[in-house]
Design an enzyme around this catalytic site. Structure first.
Site, mmCIF file in Angstrom:
data_model
loop_
_atom_site.group_PDB
_atom_site.id
_atom_site.type_symbol
_atom_site.label_atom_id
_atom_site.label_comp_id
_atom_site.label_asym_id
_atom_site.label_seq_id
_atom_site.Cartn_x
_atom_site.Cartn_y
_atom_site.Cartn_z
ATOM 1 N N GLY A 56 0.812 -1.317 0.127
ATOM 2 C CA GLY A 56 0.075 0.017 0.094
ATOM 3 C C GLY A 56 0.838 1.257 0.005
ATOM 4 C CD GLN A 73 -8.212 20.447 13.492
ATOM 5 O OE1 GLN A 73 -9.200 20.274 12.708
ATOM 6 N NE2 GLN A 73 -8.098 20.838 14.513
ATOM 7 C CG HIS A 117 -10.532 27.796 5.147
ATOM 8 N ND1 HIS A 117 -11.552 28.277 4.427
ATOM 9 C CD2 HIS A 117 -10.767 27.875 6.693
ATOM 10 C CE1 HIS A 117 -12.498 28.385 5.231
ATOM 11 N NE2 HIS A 117 -12.214 28.209 6.533
ATOM 12 N NE ARG A 120 -16.949 25.821 9.774
ATOM 13 C CZ ARG A 120 -17.312 24.993 8.945
ATOM 14 N NH1 ARG A 120 -17.504 23.832 8.994
ATOM 15 N NH2 ARG A 120 -17.234 25.209 7.642
ATOM 16 C CG ASP A 127 -17.546 33.306 5.664
ATOM 17 O OD1 ASP A 127 -16.680 33.907 4.948
ATOM 18 O OD2 ASP A 127 -17.191 32.093 5.760
ATOM 19 C CG ASP A 150 -16.666 29.941 0.073
ATOM 20 O OD1 ASP A 150 -15.556 30.689 0.811
ATOM 21 O OD2 ASP A 150 -17.505 29.414 0.875
ATOM 22 C CE LYS A 165 -18.991 29.995 6.398
ATOM 23 N NZ LYS A 165 -18.534 29.137 5.261
#
Length: 289
Positions: free
Chosen positions: A34, A93, A125, A189, A163, A213, A187
Site C-alpha cells: 500500500g 485545521q 483558507h 459554524r 461569510d 468562496d 455564517k
C-alpha cells in the site's frame, strides 16, 4: 524544471508552458503493502536549474508523494527546490478546536518545509497557515481568474461571499469583472459539519448573483445559500470557488438547489475547473526570481 504531483498534472503542464520550463517525467506507483512511490526518472539539472514541485494535496497519499518529489529533486542534484501547493490539504485545521486535537496545518507545513527552500500556496483558507512554514510561505491569489468564465450579460450582478471572512475574494472577482456590487452572508459554524447561514440585507430580486468562496467541500452550506437566494427572487445564481473539492454528492446538492453553473480553478482538477491558476502562480514565481 517542473515536477508535477499526481493531482496537479494539467496545472503543472500549463505552468511549464508559461514559464518555458521543462516538465519532468514524473511517475507514480504503489507497492503491494500500500505504500506510494513518486519518482522523477533520470533527470540531470544544470547549475542554474531550479525544481518547482507543483502538487495539490487533497489526500493523505498526495502529501506523501509531495514529500517524495521534494526528496527526489534533492537526490537528482537540484540545489533550489520551490514547492507550489495549489491546494493545501489539512489547512482548515489551523488550530486545536477541542482539547487534545492537533494543529494539522502546522504538522503538514513543518513536514513540507524540510524539503523546500520556498513554498507558495494558493488562497489558503486562513492566511495564518503560511506562518507555519519555515521560511514563511507566500500566499498567492487566483480568485481574479474566476471572473473569466462568467457570462457577459450579467444582470445588475451581486457578488456575494458566504461569510465576512471571504469578502476579499468576492471583491477580487467583482473588481476583475468590472461591474456589480458586493455583500456577504452571515455564517455560524456549530461543528465540522453543521453550519448555519442567514441572508444579508442586500436585495437580490431580479439580479444575477455570483457566490464566491475559497473552497467548496461537501456543498451543503453553498446549496443552502443558493436556495435562500432563489427564495428571495434572484435571477441566475453562479457558484464560483478557487478550490472545487466538490466531495461526494456536492454537485448534486448544488444542482438540486438551482445553481446555474459552477466555476472553479484547477488547484483541484475537476470537471468544473473552468480556469487555470497557472498565470497567477507564474507571476508570483517570476517576481521571486
Amino acid at each position: 524544471m517542473i515536477l508535477s504531483g499526481r493531482h496537479s498534472q494539467s496545472l503543472a503542464a500549463e505552468l511549464a508552458e508559461l514559464l518555458d520550463e521543462l516538465l519532468a517525467p514524473v511517475a507514480f506507483d504503489r507497492f503491494p503493502d500500500g505504500e506510494v512511490m513518486a519518482s522523477i526518472g533520470d533527470v540531470t539539472p544544470t547549475s542554474t536549474d531550479r525544481a518547482i514541485v507543483v502538487a495539490s494535496t487533497p489526500t493523505s497519499d498526495a502529501h506523501l508523494e509531495l514529500l517524495q518529489l521534494q526528496d527526489a529533486a534533492r537526490e537528482a542534484g537540484f540545489d533550489d527546490v520551490v514547492t507550489v501547493l495549489p491546494y493545501m490539504g489539512y489547512a482548515r485545521q489551523d488550530r486545536a478546536f477541542n482539547p487534545g486535537e492537533p494543529v494539522s496545518a502546522r504538522a503538514v507545513a513543518r513536514a513540507i518545509s524540510t524539503g523546500a527552500d520556498r513554498v507558495l500556496t494558493i488562497d489558503p483558507h486562513e492566511e495564518d497557515v503560511c506562518d507555519f512554514f519555515e521560511p514563511t510561505a507566500t500566499s498567492v491569489s487566483a480568485a481574479g481568474r474566476l471572473a473569466e468564465p462568467l457570462p457577459d450579460d450579467l444582470a445588475d450582478p451581486l457578488f456575494l461571499s458566504p461569510d465576512a471572512g471571504a469578502i476579499d475574494l468576492a471583491e477580487t472577482v467583482q473588481e476583475t469583472a468590472g461591474t456589480g456590487a458586493i455583500d456577504y452572508f452571515e455564517k455560524t459554524r456549530h461543528s465540522g459539519t453543521e453550519v448555519e447561514i442567514s441572508p444579508s440585507d442586500a436585495s437580490v430580486e431580479g439580479r444575477d448573483v455570483v457566490v464566491v468562496d475559497d473552497i467548496i467541500a461537501t456543498g451543503s452550506t453553498m446549496s443552502e445559500a443558493v436556495e435562500i437566494l432563489h427564495e428571495r427572487g434572484a435571477n441566475r445564481v453562479f457558484v464560483t470557488c478557487v478550490h472545487p473539492l466538490l466531495a461526494e454528492n456536492a454537485v448534486t446538492k448544488l444542482s438540486r438547489a438551482g445553481v446555474d453553473a459552477i466555476y472553479g480553478t484547477d488547484t483541484i482538477e475537476r470537471p468544473h475547473s473552468a480556469v487555470s491558476a497557472a498565470p497567477a502562480i507564474a507571476d508570483a514565481l517570476e517576481e521571486q526570481f
